[in-house]
Design an enzyme around this catalytic site. Structure first.
Site, PDB file in Angstrom:
ATOM      1  N   GLY A 137      42.780  27.800  45.079  1.00 34.10           N
ATOM      2  CA  GLY A 137      43.085  29.011  44.330  1.00 34.10           C
ATOM      3  C   GLY A 137      41.843  29.884  44.297  1.00 34.10           C
ATOM      4  O   GLY A 137      40.728  29.389  44.453  1.00 34.10           O
TER       5      GLY A 137
ATOM      6  N   GLN B 255      36.352  36.345  41.056  1.00 36.76           N
ATOM      7  CA  GLN B 255      35.447  35.493  41.834  1.00 36.76           C
ATOM      8  C   GLN B 255      34.940  36.180  43.101  1.00 36.76           C
ATOM      9  O   GLN B 255      34.010  35.692  43.731  1.00 36.76           O
ATOM     10  CB  GLN B 255      36.139  34.182  42.207  1.00 36.76           C
ATOM     11  CG  GLN B 255      36.415  33.298  41.010  1.00 36.76           C
ATOM     12  CD  GLN B 255      37.081  32.018  41.444  1.00 36.76           C
ATOM     13  OE1 GLN B 255      38.297  31.969  41.590  1.00 36.76           O
ATOM     14  NE2 GLN B 255      36.284  30.991  41.680  1.00 36.76           N
TER      15      GLN B 255
ATOM     16  N   CYS C 140      35.330  24.386  40.465  1.00 43.90           N
ATOM     17  CA  CYS C 140      35.486  25.826  40.629  1.00 43.90           C
ATOM     18  C   CYS C 140      34.514  26.299  41.700  1.00 43.90           C
ATOM     19  O   CYS C 140      33.350  25.895  41.708  1.00 43.90           O
ATOM     20  CB  CYS C 140      35.195  26.514  39.295  1.00 43.90           C
ATOM     21  SG  CYS C 140      35.345  28.305  39.350  1.00 43.90           S
ATOM     22  N   LEU C 141      34.993  27.162  42.593  1.00 43.04           N
ATOM     23  CA  LEU C 141      34.134  27.677  43.662  1.00 43.04           C
ATOM     24  C   LEU C 141      32.949  28.469  43.105  1.00 43.04           C
ATOM     25  O   LEU C 141      31.902  28.527  43.731  1.00 43.04           O
ATOM     26  CB  LEU C 141      34.955  28.545  44.626  1.00 43.04           C
ATOM     27  CG  LEU C 141      36.054  27.807  45.389  1.00 43.04           C
ATOM     28  CD1 LEU C 141      36.911  28.788  46.191  1.00 43.04           C
ATOM     29  CD2 LEU C 141      35.481  26.727  46.293  1.00 43.04           C
TER      30      LEU C 141
ATOM     31  N   HIS D 128      44.158  27.455  35.811  1.00 49.22           N
ATOM     32  CA  HIS D 128      42.743  27.628  36.150  1.00 49.22           C
ATOM     33  C   HIS D 128      42.477  29.058  36.630  1.00 49.22           C
ATOM     34  O   HIS D 128      41.536  29.715  36.182  1.00 49.22           O
ATOM     35  CB  HIS D 128      42.346  26.605  37.217  1.00 49.22           C
ATOM     36  CG  HIS D 128      40.910  26.677  37.610  1.00 49.22           C
ATOM     37  ND1 HIS D 128      39.980  25.761  37.176  1.00 49.22           N
ATOM     38  CD2 HIS D 128      40.234  27.551  38.400  1.00 49.22           C
ATOM     39  CE1 HIS D 128      38.788  26.086  37.690  1.00 49.22           C
ATOM     40  NE2 HIS D 128      38.932  27.168  38.438  1.00 49.22           N
ATOM     41  N   GLU D 129      43.313  29.542  37.561  1.00 52.24           N
ATOM     42  CA  GLU D 129      43.111  30.895  38.097  1.00 52.24           C
ATOM     43  C   GLU D 129      43.412  31.959  37.046  1.00 52.24           C
ATOM     44  O   GLU D 129      42.728  32.981  36.973  1.00 52.24           O
ATOM     45  CB  GLU D 129      43.955  31.117  39.358  1.00 52.24           C
ATOM     46  CG  GLU D 129      43.629  30.171  40.501  1.00 52.24           C
ATOM     47  CD  GLU D 129      42.144  30.054  40.828  1.00 52.24           C
ATOM     48  OE1 GLU D 129      41.409  31.068  40.719  1.00 52.24           O
ATOM     49  OE2 GLU D 129      41.703  28.954  41.184  1.00 52.24           O
TER      50      GLU D 129
ATOM     51  N   HIS E 282      40.555  32.751  34.918  1.00 53.91           N
ATOM     52  CA  HIS E 282      39.578  33.674  35.527  1.00 53.91           C
ATOM     53  C   HIS E 282      39.894  35.131  35.193  1.00 53.91           C
ATOM     54  O   HIS E 282      38.980  35.911  34.929  1.00 53.91           O
ATOM     55  CB  HIS E 282      39.536  33.501  37.051  1.00 53.91           C
ATOM     56  CG  HIS E 282      38.661  32.391  37.505  1.00 53.91           C
ATOM     57  ND1 HIS E 282      37.301  32.345  37.262  1.00 53.91           N
ATOM     58  CD2 HIS E 282      38.939  31.270  38.221  1.00 53.91           C
ATOM     59  CE1 HIS E 282      36.786  31.252  37.804  1.00 53.91           C
ATOM     60  NE2 HIS E 282      37.769  30.574  38.380  1.00 53.91           N
TER      61      HIS E 282
END
Length: 192
Positions: free
Chosen positions: A45, A50, A106-107, A148-149, A152
């Protein structure tokens, strides 16, 4: 085009993102770039903040999780076949089910994975890439990735769910990430 992923500490990761309209400049190109960026960094995702865009847009591919489960894990998420889609102007309507822990990463916060408890189901209203409105309930690992997304675009990070002691123990690693003292095999941009 692969975009740099914004690292922990960047202000954009703490902003509540704005809704967009179909005439948002370069929207389809941005979505295509987000898919390419997500896959290049081995993500499941990716949210617009991000890649330094404070807009209510994220992409999710939970099919790759479902399709890559080991044989002994195939019943882990019954009825969840995964999805691959973009979510625009998403709003969570309700959550349901028992909370269950899962080790999230997380990226934007590389090399850190921690257990986060989230509900089993999420009902969400969103627009697709053609700005057609949908209202759907997701469960299992797909709901997890969406939660999660979604966080953000609300200016939240998975580490916000950790207990204060755990956060204090991670402070040094988090500071290193924001200073660019982390090695990853994808493109990142760090706060100045």
């Amino acid at each position: 085009m692969i975009l740099p992923i914004v690292a922990y500490g960047a202000p954009v990761l703490r902003e509540v993102s704005q809704d967009i309209t179909p005439d948002y400049p370069g929207l389809q190109q941005l979505i295509d770039n987000m898919w390419e960026t997500m896959y290049a960094s081995s993500g499941v995702g990716l949210a617009a903040p991000q890649v330094n865009r404070p807009i209510r847009l994220f992409v999710v591919d939970s099919e790759q999780i479902i399709n890559n489960l080991d044989e002994d894990e195939t019943d882990a998420y019954p009825g969840d076949h995964g999805i691959k889609q973009a979510f625009i102007n998403a709003r969570i309507i309700e959550t349901d089910g028992d909370e269950w822990p899962y080790q999230e990463g997380c990226l934007s916060i590389p090399k850190i994975r921690e257990d986060v408890s989230r509900p089993e189901k999420v009902k969400i209203r969103y627009m697709d890439e053609q700005f057609k409105q949908h209202e759907r309930t997701f469960h299992g690992i797909t709901a997890r990735v969406i939660f999660h997304e979604y966080d953000h675009i609300e200016g939240k990070l998975f580490i916000d769910y950790l207990k204060p002691l755990k956060k204090r123990l991670l402070k040094g690693k988090l500071d290193d990430i924001s200073k660019g003292k982390v090695k990853v095999d994808y493109k990142m941009s760090f706060p100045r």
